[in-house]
Enzyme design. Structure first.
Site, short mmCIF file in Angstrom:
data_model
loop_
_atom_site.label_atom_id
_atom_site.label_comp_id
_atom_site.label_asym_id
_atom_site.label_seq_id
_atom_site.Cartn_x
_atom_site.Cartn_y
_atom_site.Cartn_z
N ALA A 134 3.64 -0.71 30.68
CA ALA A 134 3.25 0.70 30.82
C ALA A 134 2.76 1.06 32.21
O ALA A 134 2.87 2.20 32.65
CB ALA A 134 2.18 1.02 29.78
N ARG A 156 -3.80 -0.05 27.73
CA ARG A 156 -5.02 -0.84 27.98
C ARG A 156 -5.44 -0.67 29.44
O ARG A 156 -4.70 -0.08 30.23
CB ARG A 156 -4.73 -2.33 27.67
CG ARG A 156 -4.37 -2.56 26.22
CD ARG A 156 -3.88 -3.99 25.95
NE ARG A 156 -3.31 -4.04 24.60
CZ ARG A 156 -2.07 -3.63 24.29
NH1 ARG A 156 -1.27 -3.18 25.26
NH2 ARG A 156 -1.62 -3.65 23.06
N GLN A 185 8.87 -3.47 28.20
CA GLN A 185 8.15 -3.21 26.95
C GLN A 185 8.07 -1.70 26.72
O GLN A 185 7.63 -1.25 25.67
CB GLN A 185 6.73 -3.78 27.01
CG GLN A 185 6.69 -5.28 27.26
CD GLN A 185 5.29 -5.74 27.57
OE1 GLN A 185 4.53 -6.14 26.67
NE2 GLN A 185 4.91 -5.67 28.83
N ASP A 197 9.86 4.55 27.24
CA ASP A 197 10.05 5.86 27.88
C ASP A 197 11.45 6.04 28.45
O ASP A 197 11.79 7.13 28.93
CB ASP A 197 8.98 6.08 28.96
CG ASP A 197 8.92 4.93 29.98
OD1 ASP A 197 7.81 4.58 30.44
OD2 ASP A 197 9.99 4.37 30.32
N HIS A 225 10.88 -3.08 23.07
CA HIS A 225 10.15 -2.29 22.07
C HIS A 225 10.89 -1.00 21.72
O HIS A 225 10.29 -0.03 21.28
CB HIS A 225 8.73 -1.98 22.56
CG HIS A 225 7.88 -3.22 22.66
ND1 HIS A 225 6.73 -3.28 23.41
CD2 HIS A 225 8.02 -4.45 22.12
CE1 HIS A 225 6.19 -4.49 23.32
NE2 HIS A 225 6.98 -5.22 22.54
N CYS A 259 15.96 8.39 11.10
CA CYS A 259 15.47 8.68 9.74
C CYS A 259 15.47 7.37 8.95
O CYS A 259 16.53 6.73 8.79
CB CYS A 259 16.40 9.69 9.05
SG CYS A 259 16.01 9.89 7.29
N CYS A 261 17.83 7.71 5.67
CA CYS A 261 19.31 7.72 5.64
C CYS A 261 19.93 7.17 6.92
O CYS A 261 21.16 7.09 7.02
CB CYS A 261 19.83 9.14 5.40
SG CYS A 261 19.70 10.21 6.85
N SER A 304 1.92 -4.81 33.49
CA SER A 304 1.69 -5.20 32.11
C SER A 304 0.37 -5.97 32.01
O SER A 304 0.05 -6.81 32.85
CB SER A 304 2.82 -6.09 31.58
OG SER A 304 2.53 -6.46 30.23
N ASN A 340 0.06 -5.92 39.49
CA ASN A 340 -0.70 -5.19 38.48
C ASN A 340 -1.96 -4.58 39.09
O ASN A 340 -2.51 -5.12 40.06
CB ASN A 340 -1.07 -6.13 37.31
CG ASN A 340 -1.24 -5.35 36.02
OD1 ASN A 340 -0.35 -4.60 35.59
ND2 ASN A 340 -2.42 -5.48 35.42
N1 APR Z 1 0.47 0.22 38.91
C1 APR Z 1 0.40 -1.06 38.46
N2 APR Z 1 -0.27 -1.44 37.35
C2 APR Z 1 -0.90 -0.46 36.66
C3 APR Z 1 -0.89 0.90 37.06
C4 APR Z 1 -0.16 1.22 38.24
N3 APR Z 1 -0.09 2.48 38.70
N4 APR Z 1 -1.63 1.62 36.17
C5 APR Z 1 -2.07 0.74 35.23
N5 APR Z 1 -1.66 -0.50 35.53
C6 APR Z 1 -1.85 -1.73 34.77
C7 APR Z 1 -3.12 -1.79 33.96
O1 APR Z 1 -4.15 -2.39 34.73
C8 APR Z 1 -2.72 -2.67 32.77
O2 APR Z 1 -3.04 -4.04 33.01
O3 APR Z 1 -0.79 -1.78 33.84
C9 APR Z 1 -1.20 -2.53 32.70
C10 APR Z 1 -0.72 -1.80 31.47
O4 APR Z 1 -1.07 -2.60 30.36
P1 APR Z 1 -0.83 -2.00 28.88
O5 APR Z 1 -1.30 -0.59 28.85
O6 APR Z 1 -1.39 -2.99 27.91
O7 APR Z 1 0.75 -1.93 28.76
P2 APR Z 1 1.74 -3.07 28.29
O8 APR Z 1 1.37 -4.39 28.87
O9 APR Z 1 3.11 -2.55 28.55
O10 APR Z 1 1.49 -3.09 26.69
C11 APR Z 1 2.39 -3.86 25.92
O11 APR Z 1 1.40 -2.98 23.90
O12 APR Z 1 0.58 -1.16 22.75
C12 APR Z 1 1.67 -1.99 22.88
O13 APR Z 1 3.90 -1.51 22.40
C13 APR Z 1 2.89 -1.22 23.31
O14 APR Z 1 4.64 -1.89 24.82
C14 APR Z 1 3.23 -1.81 24.67
C15 APR Z 1 2.61 -3.19 24.60
ZN ZN Z 2 17.73 11.25 6.58
#
Ligand code: APR
Ligand code: ZN
Length: 259
Positions: free
Chosen positions: A30, A42, A106, A109, A124, A132, A135, A198, A223
């Protein structure tokens, strides 16, 4: 927090690894989409700091699809409005140069595909489509979001069912088998694993960089905050993907990487 030794935080070191890669894999979370306006889960400002992850579980959805769509509605609007940022574009460039064989993400989007990455594995699923469960009918998320003001929960246009779910993997759902095994195969044979944005907190996805590391590939972890795998990394780059990834891509080109 493990302070990386000098050299392990150097962009130049990372650029040399990227320049030499011919079967690299990027593993994204994310954080790579945060600068496109999509909230992470997170870490600082993460969704799970204020909303329960339970709202993204299959049980929560099946128990009350209306409650799920109440929470998902705004996130859906943000997701559909989001555009790729410079970090997504940098990975497209590394694929074009032949340094990256694929992006394993992961994220749901769809921004890697919109940015133009050719080989994208969505562990993911993808939240830009809705399926749906009654169906199997599939329709664009934008169409379902458009019906929410007067239809909550949204109804299936084909069978009238109320179990319309984004085609993303919810907590408690199985991972896509084909995508997961392809991701592990690529990780096992890559010559570089570039982890971007991540928290490496969710399995089995977080296993992908571990498979690469165990197969002997160098790990670069980019990160904003520390991750549990930082001490396994050859290089740790601390900062924002939208700034660091283009810088890394430029430095790799200067180091003579790729075609
Ligand atoms: N640049 C780099 N890193 C960043 C930035 C940025 N601009 N902004 C946030 N981060 C870092 C955060 O510090 C965090 O460690 O990105 C990381 C995002 O971690 P998560 O939000 O846990 O995302 P992710 O690792 O993809 O989560 C895995 O968890 O909730 C489930 O299915 C959902 O796919 C997701 C999975
Ligand atoms: Zn349907």
């Amino acid at each position: 927090m493990v302070q990386p030794e000098p050299g392990r935080t150097s962009l130049a070191r990372a650029a040399a690894l990227v320049a030499g890669a011919r079967r690299g894999v990027a593993f994204t979370g994310a954080g790579i989409s945060q600068e496109s306006g999509i909230q992470t889960y997170r870490g600082q400002g993460g969704l799970w700091n204020t909303t329960s992850p339970r709202t993204s579980s299959i049980d929560f959805f099946l128990a009350d699809p209306a409650a799920y769509w109440e929470v998902a509605r705004e996130r859906g609007t943000t997701l559909l409005a989001a555009r790729p940022n410079a970090a997504h574009q940098a990975l497209v460039e590394l694929e074009r140069r032949g340094n990256l064989a694929a992006v394993v993400t992961q994220n749901v989007d769809g921004l890697h595909l919109i940015a133009g990455s050719a080989a994208v594995i969505e562990l993911h699923g993808n939240g830009r489509e809705v399926v749906c469960l009654d169906c199997g009918n599939r329709e664009p998320r934008s169409q379902v979001q458009g019906r929410l003001p007067e239809e909550l929960p949204p109804r299936c246009p084909r069978c009238g069912g109320i179990h319309l779910k984004p085609a993303a993997v919810f907590f408690g759902e199985a991972m896509p088998v084909e995508a997961t095994s392809r991701a592990f195969d690529l990780a096992g044979e890559c010559d570089l694993m570039l982890v971007v944005g991540s928290s490496l907190a969710v399995y089995p996805a977080a296993q992908v960089p571990l498979v690469a590391h165990d197969a002997g590939a160098p790990l670069i972890i980019l990160n904003a905050e520390p991750t549990p795998f930082d001490d396994l990394a050859t290089v740790v780059l601390r900062g924002r993907a939208g700034e660091l990834l283009p810088e890394l891509t430029r430095a790799a080109a200067a180091a003579g990487g790729g075609s």
